[in-house]
Design an enzyme around this catalytic site. Structure first.
Site: not given
Length: 341
Positions: A164, A106, A306-308
């Site tokens: 997240e 990200i 994840g992690e945006g």
């Protein structure tokens, strides 16, 4: 009979009930300009819809992406004691440091495409309660964490991507989905961080035991959030609420981030009208919950990071769409005929 919803959520319920509508006059102006661009009507498909989405929720006939932001909410979970993840929960803090140092996927996406990145750490040293034997959060802490998530709009972003980080949180999201939409753990869990078959079985069992343990306490979406949720999910819900109140459009990331939107949706389906969903995660339950909410993922890249990350890629598409809308020539300006002659 289940207990009434705790009074700590009164303000949250008000904000989820009374909320601004989108600006359809802005959308009409965007469509009128789009009709003048040197292309067949509708030929850019979802890119055209992305510009309309920005304008509708910013309330601008000329939407902007001067300050887009990815927000990552990080929390730790007691349910990791049940062997539901391939990684220990210490990895959550290690990955937060990696985000800040620029080493994560990200971080690189945001750097390349000039998107701001902000990370919210949520008491990583204090995991939530193990949902198989106690509530994740008490009601006051849950309500306070929702309020904390509202701080995501500080800095006045014109687009927020919600993501997240939290070892164990695909199990938590699965428990939320089962409590909201029905089914067993096996209906919702996936491999998350890459657990083997035994780990997958432990995840499903943990969800089933949590649902059985909390029973009638899972009587309202916000009670579900407190009993089987997590700090990062509560904070993401707060971000969803605040962005709607301040008319900031939102892109939701994947399987876990969608669970915060699902809580909002279960309280008031209109509460997520200002959100689009970046992608369909490789976690099998994600497509199911998107269908349950009547929405679709913009992309389908087989991602489950994840992690945006998926939300940031969708923001790149939004930036591209807006650039085309603002910079393509019009038929008149380019001297291109709009009819046969």
């Amino acid at each position: 009979m289940p207990a009434p919803l705790n009074a700590a959520y009164a303000d949250v319920l008000d904000l989820l009930t009374i909320m601004p509508e989108g600006d359809e006059a802005a959308v009409a102006a965007i469509r009128a300009h789009d009709a003048k661009l040197t292309k067949p009507a509708g030929s850019l498909g979802q890119l055209e819809k992305l510009v309309e989405f920005l304008g509708r929720w910013q309330g601008k006939a000329k939407p902007t992406l001067d300050n887009p932001m990815v927000t990552i909410f990080a929390g730790n979970h007691g349910v990791t004691d049940q062997g539901v993840s391939a990684f220990p929960r210490e990895v959550t803090a290690q990955m937060v440091a990696n985000f800040t140092a620029g080493g994560a996927a990200i971080s690189q996406i945001c750097a390349l495409h000039e998107i701001n990145l902000r990370v919210f750490e949520l008491a990583l040293e204090l995991p939530t309660g193990d949902i198989t034997r106690e509530a994740a959060l008490d009601d006051r802490m849950c309500a306070a964490t929702i309020a904390y998530g509202m701080e995501a709009i500080a800095g006045k972003p014109d687009l927020i991507c919600i993501g997240e980080m939290g070892i164990g949180n695909t199990t938590i999201a699965s428990a939320i989905y089962a409590a909201l939409f029905g089914g067993t753990g096996a209906d919702w869990v996936g491999r998350g961080t890459g657990v083997d078959d035994a780990g997958l079985a432990r995840k499903a069992d943990a969800v089933d035991r949590a649902l059985a343990f909390h029973g009638d306490e899972l009587h309202h979406p916000l009670a579900i959030l407190a009993r089987v949720g997590g700090r990062e999910i509560a904070a993401m819900l707060g971000a969803i609420i605040a962005t709607r109140q301040q008319k900031v459009p939102v892109i939701i990331d994947g399987f876990v981030a969608t669970s915060a939107a699902a809580i909002a949706f279960a309280v008031n389906p209109a509460a997520i009208d200002h959100c689009i969903f970046a992608h369909v995660s490789a976690e099998g339950g994600h497509a199911k919950v998107l269908q349950a909410m009547g929405v679709h993922g913009l992309l389908n890249l087989g991602m489950r990071l994840g992690e945006g990350s998926g939300a940031a890629l969708a923001a790149v598409l939004a930036k591209t769409a807006l650039h085309l809308h603002n910079n393509m020539a019009t038929f008149d300006g380019a001297g291109v005929s709009t009819s046969e002659g």
